[in-house]
Design an enzyme around this catalytic site. Structure first.
Site, short mmCIF file in Angstrom:
data_model
loop_
_atom_site.label_atom_id
_atom_site.label_comp_id
_atom_site.label_asym_id
_atom_site.label_seq_id
_atom_site.Cartn_x
_atom_site.Cartn_y
_atom_site.Cartn_z
CD GLU A 26 -5.08 8.97 4.66
OE1 GLU A 26 -4.44 8.78 3.61
OE2 GLU A 26 -5.12 8.16 5.59
CE LYS A 87 1.84 4.76 0.95
NZ LYS A 87 1.95 3.35 1.38
CB VAL A 107 -1.07 9.59 8.23
CG1 VAL A 107 -0.99 10.28 9.59
CG2 VAL A 107 -2.36 8.79 8.10
CG ASP A 139 7.90 -1.00 6.05
OD1 ASP A 139 7.73 0.22 6.27
OD2 ASP A 139 7.22 -1.64 5.23
CB SER A 141 4.62 4.33 8.70
OG SER A 141 3.97 5.40 8.06
CB ALA A 142 7.29 8.84 6.86
CG ASP A 143 1.74 7.62 8.57
OD1 ASP A 143 2.13 8.31 7.61
OD2 ASP A 143 0.79 6.80 8.49
CE LYS A 160 -2.52 1.33 7.19
NZ LYS A 160 -2.85 2.75 7.21
N1 PSU Z 1 -5.75 4.35 6.75
C1 PSU Z 1 -6.62 3.65 6.00
N2 PSU Z 1 -6.22 3.30 4.73
C2 PSU Z 1 -5.03 3.72 4.20
C3 PSU Z 1 -4.12 4.48 5.00
C4 PSU Z 1 -4.55 4.77 6.27
O1 PSU Z 1 -7.72 3.29 6.46
O2 PSU Z 1 -4.75 3.45 3.04
C5 PSU Z 1 -2.80 4.98 4.44
C6 PSU Z 1 -2.45 6.29 5.15
O3 PSU Z 1 -2.31 7.27 4.16
C7 PSU Z 1 -1.13 6.02 5.85
C8 PSU Z 1 -0.52 5.03 4.90
O4 PSU Z 1 -0.38 7.16 6.03
O5 PSU Z 1 -1.64 4.16 4.61
C9 PSU Z 1 0.66 4.33 5.52
O6 PSU Z 1 1.52 3.92 4.51
P1 PSU Z 1 3.04 3.45 4.86
O7 PSU Z 1 2.85 2.24 5.72
O8 PSU Z 1 3.65 3.15 3.54
O9 PSU Z 1 3.69 4.59 5.56
MN MN Z 2 6.60 1.52 4.94
#
Ligand code: PSU
Ligand code: MN
Length: 304
Positions: A26, A87, A107, A139, A141-143, A160
């Protein structure tokens, strides 16, 4: 090579046509997840690791109205330094293409693009998930929703640590996404090798490939999450991380950061609080995930 919306680098086009295993990477981690110059060094190094392990790297990003699969010479340099890189998660893909913006894929968006390109395995650091305090913020994530509907194997160091891991695992169960701990029964927490949550253990890449294939044979088209723990020598233990994360989240609340800004803010704030240690750990864990993704990629080719 052009293929509708997709533009393949020469390296990836050759790999796909000659049957070499291709591993997707990614770009949000480059543009928004790490500071310059470590982001550029890491992005280059990750591609090198993929090649050393007998596979072809396909870093995914958006530029000039195309979904780019694989980088050319200046792409990584550009993504790691340009100030206006969006992003891009799943819902932003089409808008970014229409406007010809430069976009770094999360992701979720990377999974979607990898699947379009016929790539079955993808390595990242840690996936996004259900955030702490979700009762108030909603909140998620769309992941997670992408894992629900897109048949790509994602190798990550668990979820995370800034997330509510229990709720993230519950969401994945509801969504029908198989989740396995790589040679561990403790779900990994990104910076930490272990968390208090349990996960089904898987010990061999052959089993991963078989389950992934069988899923589709029985009409299940979800992705699969392989949670690979960071080596203990590089980890920051869970108890120690807990306090650091609470501090970072409190700082975020004062600044009223929400939406897309949450994850990049927290990763950066944790880096500041740990005086850079978390960044080193982050780099080490992605490297390890990339190596495992290569083994899975090669197994998928053998089984096909
Ligand atoms: N893993 C990492 N660092 C990052 C991310 C993942 O080690 O920055 C990113 C990925 O792209 C993941 C995103 O999809 O953070 C999640 O963002 P959000 O919580 O806004 O969906
Ligand atoms: Mn989010």
């Amino acid at each position: 090579m052009d293929n509708g919306q997709l533009r393949f680098s020469e390296e990836v086009a050759d790999a796909l046509s000659s049957g070499l295993a291709v591993v997707a990477l990614e770009s949000t981690i480059i543009a928004h997840g790490m500071p310059f110059p470590q982001n550029l060094e890491t992005a280059r190094h990750l591609e090198e690791i993929v090649r050393e392990n007998g596979c072809c790297p396909a870093t995914v990003f958006l530029r000039d109205g195309f979904i780019r699969i694989g980088t050319d010479d200046d792409d990584l340099e550009f993504l790691s330094q340009a100030k206006d890189v969006k992003k891009v998660t799943t819902r932003d893909l089409a808008e970014t293409l229409v406007n010809k913006w430069t976009g770094a894929t999360t992701v979720a968006a990377t999974m979607h693009c990898a699947n379009m390109a016929g790539i079955e395995v993808f390595a990242t650091g840690g996936i996004g998930g259900v955030h702490r305090g979700v009762e108030m913020s909603f909140d998620i994530s769309a992941d997670l929703t992408e894992l629900q509907r897109t048949p790509v194997i994602v190798v990550s160091a668990g979820a995370k640590a800034i997330l509510d891991i229990g709720k993230t695992l519950e969401f994945l169960e509801t969504a029908g996404v198989p989740v396995y701990g790589w040679q561990t029964a403790s779900f990994p927490g990104f910076y930490s090798a272990k968390t208090p949550w349990k996960v089904n253990r898987i010990n061999e890449v052959k089993t991963i490939a078989e389950i992934f294939k069988r899923q589709r044979e029985i009409g299940l088209n979800s992705g699969m999450l392989i949670a690979n723990p960071i080596a203990e020598e590089f980890e920051i233990a869970w108890d120690k991380m807990a306090l650091i994360i609470e501090q970072a989240i409190a700082d975020m609340e004062i600044l009223r950061i929400s939406g897309k800004g949450v994850t990049p803010f927290l990763l950066n704030r944790i880096k500041e609080i740990t005086e850079g240690c978390s960044l080193t750990t982050n780099i080490r864990l992605v490297e390890s995930n990339v190596k495992l993704a290569c083994e899975i990629g090669k197994q998928l080719i053998i089984d096909n």
